[in-house]
Design a protein around this motif. Sequence first.
Motif, PDB file in Angstrom:
ATOM      1  N   SER A 152      -2.741 -12.441  13.980  1.00 24.11           N
ATOM      2  CA  SER A 152      -1.622 -11.584  13.593  1.00 24.11           C
ATOM      3  C   SER A 152      -2.041 -10.137  13.372  1.00 24.11           C
ATOM      4  O   SER A 152      -1.192  -9.256  13.283  1.00 24.11           O
ATOM      5  N   VAL A 153      -3.354  -9.868  13.272  1.00 28.73           N
ATOM      6  CA  VAL A 153      -3.767  -8.502  12.956  1.00 28.73           C
ATOM      7  C   VAL A 153      -4.498  -7.848  14.123  1.00 28.73           C
ATOM      8  O   VAL A 153      -5.312  -6.955  13.938  1.00 28.73           O
ATOM      9  N   GLY A 154      -4.179  -8.279  15.320  1.00 28.58           N
ATOM     10  CA  GLY A 154      -4.840  -7.709  16.484  1.00 28.58           C
ATOM     11  C   GLY A 154      -4.344  -6.317  16.829  1.00 28.58           C
ATOM     12  O   GLY A 154      -5.046  -5.528  17.435  1.00 28.58           O
ATOM     13  N   GLY A 155      -3.121  -6.016  16.438  1.00 30.14           N
ATOM     14  CA  GLY A 155      -2.481  -4.784  16.901  1.00 30.14           C
ATOM     15  C   GLY A 155      -2.836  -3.542  16.108  1.00 30.14           C
ATOM     16  O   GLY A 155      -3.754  -3.532  15.291  1.00 30.14           O
ATOM     17  N   ALA A 156      -2.097  -2.487  16.394  1.00 31.29           N
ATOM     18  CA  ALA A 156      -2.348  -1.199  15.765  1.00 31.29           C
ATOM     19  C   ALA A 156      -1.804  -1.182  14.339  1.00 31.29           C
ATOM     20  O   ALA A 156      -0.864  -1.892  14.000  1.00 31.29           O
ATOM     21  N   LEU A 157      -2.409  -0.369  13.510  1.00 28.86           N
ATOM     22  CA  LEU A 157      -1.883  -0.102  12.176  1.00 28.86           C
ATOM     23  C   LEU A 157      -0.675   0.814  12.317  1.00 28.86           C
ATOM     24  O   LEU A 157      -0.586   1.600  13.253  1.00 28.86           O
TER      25      LEU A 157
ATOM     26  N   LEU B 248      -0.626  -2.251   7.236  1.00 34.99           N
ATOM     27  CA  LEU B 248      -1.105  -3.541   7.732  1.00 34.99           C
ATOM     28  C   LEU B 248      -0.121  -4.648   7.374  1.00 34.99           C
ATOM     29  O   LEU B 248      -0.002  -5.643   8.086  1.00 34.99           O
ATOM     30  N   ARG B 249       0.606  -4.463   6.278  1.00 35.89           N
ATOM     31  CA  ARG B 249       1.377  -5.564   5.708  1.00 35.89           C
ATOM     32  C   ARG B 249       2.401  -6.142   6.672  1.00 35.89           C
ATOM     33  O   ARG B 249       2.633  -7.345   6.659  1.00 35.89           O
ATOM     34  N   GLN B 250       2.979  -5.283   7.541  1.00 32.61           N
ATOM     35  CA  GLN B 250       4.007  -5.785   8.456  1.00 32.61           C
ATOM     36  C   GLN B 250       3.467  -6.871   9.388  1.00 32.61           C
ATOM     37  O   GLN B 250       4.168  -7.821   9.711  1.00 32.61           O
ATOM     38  N   SER B 251       2.208  -6.693   9.803  1.00 34.23           N
ATOM     39  CA  SER B 251       1.686  -7.627  10.802  1.00 34.23           C
ATOM     40  C   SER B 251       1.319  -8.982  10.207  1.00 34.23           C
ATOM     41  O   SER B 251       1.102  -9.936  10.942  1.00 34.23           O
ATOM     42  N   VAL B 252       1.235  -9.086   8.885  1.00 32.38           N
ATOM     43  CA  VAL B 252       0.776 -10.341   8.300  1.00 32.38           C
ATOM     44  C   VAL B 252       1.872 -11.046   7.516  1.00 32.38           C
ATOM     45  O   VAL B 252       1.613 -11.811   6.593  1.00 32.38           O
ATOM     46  N   GLY B 253       3.105 -10.809   7.904  1.00 31.20           N
ATOM     47  CA  GLY B 253       4.210 -11.445   7.202  1.00 31.20           C
ATOM     48  C   GLY B 253       4.372 -12.918   7.535  1.00 31.20           C
ATOM     49  O   GLY B 253       4.882 -13.700   6.737  1.00 31.20           O
ATOM     50  N   GLY B 254       3.904 -13.311   8.686  1.00 36.30           N
ATOM     51  CA  GLY B 254       4.203 -14.649   9.177  1.00 36.30           C
ATOM     52  C   GLY B 254       3.283 -15.737   8.661  1.00 36.30           C
ATOM     53  O   GLY B 254       2.494 -15.541   7.748  1.00 36.30           O
ATOM     54  N   ALA B 255       3.419 -16.903   9.291  1.00 32.60           N
ATOM     55  CA  ALA B 255       2.652 -18.072   8.874  1.00 32.60           C
ATOM     56  C   ALA B 255       1.220 -17.974   9.390  1.00 32.60           C
ATOM     57  O   ALA B 255       0.945 -17.335  10.400  1.00 32.60           O
ATOM     58  N   LEU B 256       0.320 -18.615   8.672  1.00 32.16           N
ATOM     59  CA  LEU B 256      -1.043 -18.768   9.144  1.00 32.16           C
ATOM     60  C   LEU B 256      -1.061 -19.828  10.235  1.00 32.16           C
ATOM     61  O   LEU B 256      -0.219 -20.731  10.236  1.00 32.16           O
TER      62      LEU B 256
ATOM     63  N   PRO C 208      -6.727   0.388   4.805  1.00 39.53           N
ATOM     64  CA  PRO C 208      -6.034  -0.395   5.841  1.00 39.53           C
ATOM     65  C   PRO C 208      -6.943  -0.746   7.018  1.00 39.53           C
ATOM     66  O   PRO C 208      -6.877  -1.852   7.550  1.00 39.53           O
ATOM     67  N   VAL C 209      -7.802   0.205   7.390  1.00 43.41           N
ATOM     68  CA  VAL C 209      -8.703  -0.041   8.523  1.00 43.41           C
ATOM     69  C   VAL C 209      -9.685  -1.163   8.178  1.00 43.41           C
ATOM     70  O   VAL C 209      -9.910  -2.089   8.962  1.00 43.41           O
ATOM     71  N   LEU C 210     -10.238  -1.108   6.961  1.00 44.26           N
ATOM     72  CA  LEU C 210     -11.222  -2.117   6.557  1.00 44.26           C
ATOM     73  C   LEU C 210     -10.564  -3.465   6.298  1.00 44.26           C
ATOM     74  O   LEU C 210     -11.118  -4.510   6.641  1.00 44.26           O
ATOM     75  N   ALA C 211      -9.363  -3.451   5.713  1.00 40.67           N
ATOM     76  CA  ALA C 211      -8.664  -4.720   5.464  1.00 40.67           C
ATOM     77  C   ALA C 211      -8.331  -5.395   6.789  1.00 40.67           C
ATOM     78  O   ALA C 211      -8.430  -6.617   6.915  1.00 40.67           O
ATOM     79  N   ARG C 212      -7.959  -4.596   7.776  1.00 43.72           N
ATOM     80  CA  ARG C 212      -7.671  -5.188   9.091  1.00 43.72           C
ATOM     81  C   ARG C 212      -8.947  -5.751   9.722  1.00 43.72           C
ATOM     82  O   ARG C 212      -8.942  -6.858  10.270  1.00 43.72           O
ATOM     83  N   ALA C 213     -10.036  -4.999   9.595  1.00 36.15           N
ATOM     84  CA  ALA C 213     -11.301  -5.483  10.159  1.00 36.15           C
ATOM     85  C   ALA C 213     -11.690  -6.811   9.512  1.00 36.15           C
ATOM     86  O   ALA C 213     -12.150  -7.737  10.191  1.00 36.15           O
ATOM     87  N   GLU C 214     -11.493  -6.921   8.200  1.00 35.23           N
ATOM     88  CA  GLU C 214     -11.833  -8.172   7.524  1.00 35.23           C
ATOM     89  C   GLU C 214     -10.886  -9.293   7.946  1.00 35.23           C
ATOM     90  O   GLU C 214     -11.314 -10.423   8.186  1.00 35.23           O
ATOM     91  N   ALA C 215      -9.590  -8.979   8.018  1.00 35.67           N
ATOM     92  CA  ALA C 215      -8.613 -10.008   8.394  1.00 35.67           C
ATOM     93  C   ALA C 215      -8.901 -10.543   9.793  1.00 35.67           C
ATOM     94  O   ALA C 215      -8.657 -11.717  10.077  1.00 35.67           O
TER      95      ALA C 215
ATOM     96  N   ALA D  60      -3.892  -8.582   2.494  1.00 37.63           N
ATOM     97  CA  ALA D  60      -3.432  -7.731   3.599  1.00 37.63           C
ATOM     98  C   ALA D  60      -1.968  -7.335   3.401  1.00 37.63           C
ATOM     99  O   ALA D  60      -1.551  -6.241   3.783  1.00 37.63           O
ATOM    100  N   ARG D  61      -1.207  -8.214   2.774  1.00 43.83           N
ATOM    101  CA  ARG D  61       0.207  -7.900   2.513  1.00 43.83           C
ATOM    102  C   ARG D  61       0.361  -6.792   1.488  1.00 43.83           C
ATOM    103  O   ARG D  61       1.451  -6.257   1.308  1.00 43.83           O
ATOM    104  N   GLN D  62      -0.715  -6.471   0.790  1.00 44.23           N
ATOM    105  CA  GLN D  62      -0.654  -5.376  -0.191  1.00 44.23           C
ATOM    106  C   GLN D  62      -1.268  -4.097   0.363  1.00 44.23           C
ATOM    107  O   GLN D  62      -1.539  -3.167  -0.397  1.00 44.23           O
ATOM    108  N   VAL D  63      -1.487  -4.072   1.674  1.00 42.99           N
ATOM    109  CA  VAL D  63      -2.118  -2.895   2.274  1.00 42.99           C
ATOM    110  C   VAL D  63      -1.126  -2.194   3.203  1.00 42.99           C
ATOM    111  O   VAL D  63      -0.733  -2.745   4.223  1.00 42.99           O
TER     112      VAL D  63
END
Lengths: 483, 483
Positions: free
Chosen positions: B75-80, A72-80, B59-66, A66-69
């Motif tokens: 962390s991926v609930g929000g908007a792209l 989307l990458r901004q939202s997944v910078g943090g810890a799991l 990005p849409v599909l990666a977010r859906a998977e995440a 996700a960090r390479q997308v």
Amino acid sequence: MNQARDEYDVIVLGAGPVGENVADRTRAAGLSTAIVERELVGGECSYWACVPSKALLRPVLARAEARQVPGLRQSVGGALSATDVFAHRDKQVGDWKDDGALPWLESAGIDLVRGHGRLVGPQRVAVTSPDGSGGDERILTARHAVAVCTGTRASLPDLPGIADVHPWTSREATSSSSVPERLIIVGGGVVACEMATAWNGLGSRVTMLVRGSGLLERIEPFAGELVTETLREAGAEVRTGTSVKSLARPGGADGPVTVTLESGERLEADEVLFATGRTPHTDDLGLETVGLESGGWLTVDETCRVRDVPGGWLYGVGDVNHRALLTHQGKYQARIAGAAIGARARGVARLDTDRWGAYATTADEAAVPQVVFTDPEVAAVGLTAEQAEAEGRSIRVVDIDMGQVEGAVLYADGYRGQARMVVDLDRGHPIGVTFVGPGVSELLHSATIAVAGEVPIERLWHAVPSFPTISEVWLRLLEAYRG
Amino acid sequence: MNQARDEYDVIVLGAGPVGENVADRTRAAGLSTAIVERELVGGECSYWACVPSKALLRPVLARAEARQVPGLRQSVGGALSATDVFAHRDKQVGDWKDDGALPWLESAGIDLVRGHGRLVGPQRVAVTSPDGSGGDERILTARHAVAVCTGTRASLPDLPGIADVHPWTSREATSSSSVPERLIIVGGGVVACEMATAWNGLGSRVTMLVRGSGLLERIEPFAGELVTETLREAGAEVRTGTSVKSLARPGGADGPVTVTLESGERLEADEVLFATGRTPHTDDLGLETVGLESGGWLTVDETCRVRDVPGGWLYGVGDVNHRALLTHQGKYQARIAGAAIGARARGVARLDTDRWGAYATTADEAAVPQVVFTDPEVAAVGLTAEQAEAEGRSIRVVDIDMGQVEGAVLYADGYRGQARMVVDLDRGHPIGVTFVGPGVSELLHSATIAVAGEVPIERLWHAVPSFPTISEVWLRLLEAYRG
């Protein structure tokens, strides 16, 4: 005690995926079957290996992707959320209870015998209660076959202080529910690399101590190189050419562990994981009562029947035969061995044990696939270039930078990966394929079918990869081969 | 003007991926080659189709998977970030400039002729300047072959008001840099479904108007059903059995569009996308000067040579021949057609045009793969059960719920997916495979190799899928087939 029920057509020792599959096949062949298990039905894989490790790894790898997308990458910078990851892992392993596995056994008509099973002479198995009291022994006899499917356990090196520090093995590394602040991992193979990826991703400061010159040494060299690079970028330390001399927990069980290297250097961590190989679970099975050596690997033929046992009633299936120490390969052997037991019990005179025959575990030699769930993912099947050369084959090797494949770039911005195809020039088909990169784990089966199917290069040209998928690396490999 | 340079061995009309591949192969065969392009080198696919659509979709599909991964989903609930997604898309299409594509043409020794090319009699092509002034006409002659690779454009239905509302086609849908608040999509095929997924994911309120009874009607029925389900859960409206009667923008270009349905109902949106099929780009190519009908699909043989043209110098490669309207399949045809042109120019007497021969586009009929980048992903190759039955084949169909595959569950918590394998009982190998679910796009190539390689079921048993990957669905399919 019902004596009649203590005689079976087949007795399976070990109810991991391998034992379950042998039993499934012998039952399908109409044979009465008992399966003996002293721990949990489902085995190492389900509770302390593949399943929990993948449950720990998937969040780490999904976050890395996700960090390479873009977007989307901004939202997944943090810890799991480690709590959520552990809770999910616990659910996947059924909280280390095997209740969920029992209905299937029952529906398949397989009798579960709980306890420690060991041979007491040909075709006879003694089962003692799992509490180890030795009492309540039950003797089972097998009319047709006994299948040893007891797998392996982690082997620890004989180092001063190792017992005192209570090191992690794969079991603790996959079942821990707390994140050690500092984790030292000894080893550079698959377990070491996957656990380094998982625990680094969950927040541990990881130091890998590798005796050899790099990671994943049984796979094409670029695999270990790319994984090393990413682990280092993610903050892990990877030290190669390093051996451990001794260990201690000077502050007692709650204090840190001190690892002393051969060089004299001392490292401190909260936990130390030894991922330094596996030992067969064959030391307490009574193998000596049927003329075999205790504690060794079992030598088997292509149907997984143990060689040199008169009467041919003993099978060694899965890790214990040392053909290919992978769950899926053990299950493959189990399907074939179970079918062979069934056919022989029916009195079938000659089984098709020719190369790729229905009763030959040919893939163990020609097409073993493996996915390593690291960042990037590593997926390989068949022979490496080095292995093929060592076998004296006439080969051609083609390499492709997967970062040049459009589908890969669209999958991950800044995609880094590498692919290699090894073609046997006499046979005209690929005998080994390796992919390293994000998202290649499901791509591997294309290579497995090409290698096991011995699909000629000319025909592979007609297998068109979809645009724009990562699979177009196949087109690049074929073009490079032609070029 | 240098007259000598106006004679080539081969002239290619259209510099999309198909034209580029034909030219690459004819150059490799040592033939002088010109490629004529009136828009951008790289073609529809690179600027207004596969590439930008995948850049919007990933990005849409990666977010859906995440969102299906424990520990990560919060962390991926929000908007792209739509801005970032558009910037990435713009980069992937080179900001709709083709500078990046030119060095390859040059290095391959292919002459680029910019302008509108049309036939003016056998083996003669007139090229007029792209500005449409009609001046500066240049005549090229082709010693050996002319290859028409001009593809298709979106076809719009003849509805009252359609021109006035300036509807989106696939071009606007893949190149827009603003997110319409409300988007109506007319159509239920691949483009409609992918764009519904993309724009819904980027924040549009999407309404799909589908004339038929469901989405993706050319693929196994469960594909469209699962995509419909997810689109609806994601907030899109999918209306089937619905036809548009007329359109208007009562408030002018800046106002909303009103769509009136056959039922009389009126819907309002900010943009309307028509994804209602494709028309061949053959209406302005001078086909009538060589005895062919203008504006139709070109009928070709297995080497992509147009039938019924004396001398056999005319080829129709890619979408224009209507064999399989997919970029990768067009490139496949291009490799074969380019090689055929080369061999025929060398005077090779008989080309191997047998089934799966080096000069036969057999996969067009037997093994066309397609990935639809929706949520969930849809990946299919070969025949559907319905198609196979319509051909009168003796088949067996097996279905597997992919949510029961352990590798799938470990990939995405609550995995929903479905797989189908269609086996030709006379041939003994799969002739069609469909996977629907998260992460199946790279799994497809395994099926493509099995179908194109005609790998027998008995051998597929030896192609072991790695545990725990989604690919283990293969094992379930084979077990179901055996059962």
